[in-house]
Enzyme design. Structure first.
Site: not given
Ligand code: AMP
Length: 280
Positions: A30, A32, A37, A150, A187
């Site tokens: 998504m 940010a 990531h 996570k 994020s």
């Protein structure tokens, strides 16, 4: 790096790549973006010929419109990071690309995985995740898709969708990427002050201690001790701390160490929800 907005353009490009017998890896985000990531993208690059990363903030998985509005959108910076790490294709659809006017929501049964833990606190969240992941898989049709441990419950939901809709992609679950102090990258961490972010290491420290304690203490005692460790910190509210079966998310009565259990924790720390977990 190619940035593509339209699912049709993406399909045409990926069909060409697939025709050349190239393996396609996929990371859904998504935006940010942070090093968590990026670790998924690095793994995809190691294991595939072409890596696609999507950035799409999916309104259907937010049950709180305020949370959706506040979600960070640093798209310029995200594209710089993706270029640096060497992503091949960035899929950047609009809402109407993912959910066109003629879109009909499929019936999805998540076998109860969506009614516990995060699903209890965020009703409808996993249904929204399931819908978007199904659509993204239709657009990308990857050989392997990478998701983070996570969001543990989310990985089970995704495996269930893949099974239910016979999606021919392998799901790879990647270990949690942490800040130096052990805090799981998220994020949402930027909403903490520098001092809170440093102190938030108590969550991972608690999990490590719990992993040790279950070897010698009865389960309930170990969990009580862990809760006390959390509550010693100012600004903490525990949403949940539980030890569950890795596949079913049913709370464990006894432990099968090294085989079937995972400890899941979510705390609200000065108004920021922090998720973490550890295999026991
Ligand atoms: P999000 O943008 O929050 O939807 O996350 C996109 C993907 O990155 C999901 O599969 C997450 O589980 C994964 N992810 C988020 N944080 C981390 C982390 N700290 N380590 C590894 N993967 C992560």
């Amino acid at each position: 790096m190619i940035v593509i907005k339209s699912p049709i353009d993406l399909e045409i490009l990926l069909n060409k790549i697939r025709g050349n017998n190239k393996k396609i890896g996929f990371v859904a985000t998504m935006g940010a973006l942070h090093d968590g990531h990026i670790s998924l993208i690095k793994r995809s690059k190691e294991e595939n010929d072409t890596t696609v990363c999507s950035i799409f903030i999916n309104p259907k998985q937010f049950n709180d419109s305020n949370d959706l509005e506040k979600y960070p959108r640093p798209i310029e910076n995200d594209l710089i990071l993706l270029k640096e790490v060497g992503a091949d294709i960035v899929f950047l659809p609009d809402y109407s690309d993912i959910y066109p006017q003629n879109y009909i929501e499929p019936e999805i049964n998540l076998s109860g995985l969506d009614n516990v833990l995060e699903g209890l606190i965020r009703p409808g969240h996993f249904k929204g995740v399931a819908l978007v992941v199904k659509r993204l898989f239709e657009c990308v049709n990857p050989d392997v898709a990478y998701f983070g441990q996570k969001d543990y419950q989310q990985t089970l939901v995704i495996k269930e969708i893949v099974r239910q809709f016979k999606i021919p992609s392998v799901i790879a679950v990647c270990s949690i990427f942490r800040e130096k102090n052990g805090l799981a990258m998220s994020s949402r961490n930027i909403r903490l002050s520098a001092e809170q972010r440093e102190r938030a290491s108590f969550i991972y420290k608690m999990l490590l201690q719990l992993k040790e304690d279950v070897k010698s203490l009865p389960l309930k005692e170990a969990l009580n001790k862990a809760e006390n460790i959390l509550l010693k910190n100012e600004g903490v509210q525990i949403d949940y701390l539980t030890i569950v079966n890795q596949q079913t998310l049913v709370p464990e009565e006894t432990l099968n160490l090294g085989k079937s259990s995972v400890a899941l924790v979510v705390v609200d720390y000065f108004g920021v929800r922090l998720l973490d977990n550890i295999y026991l």
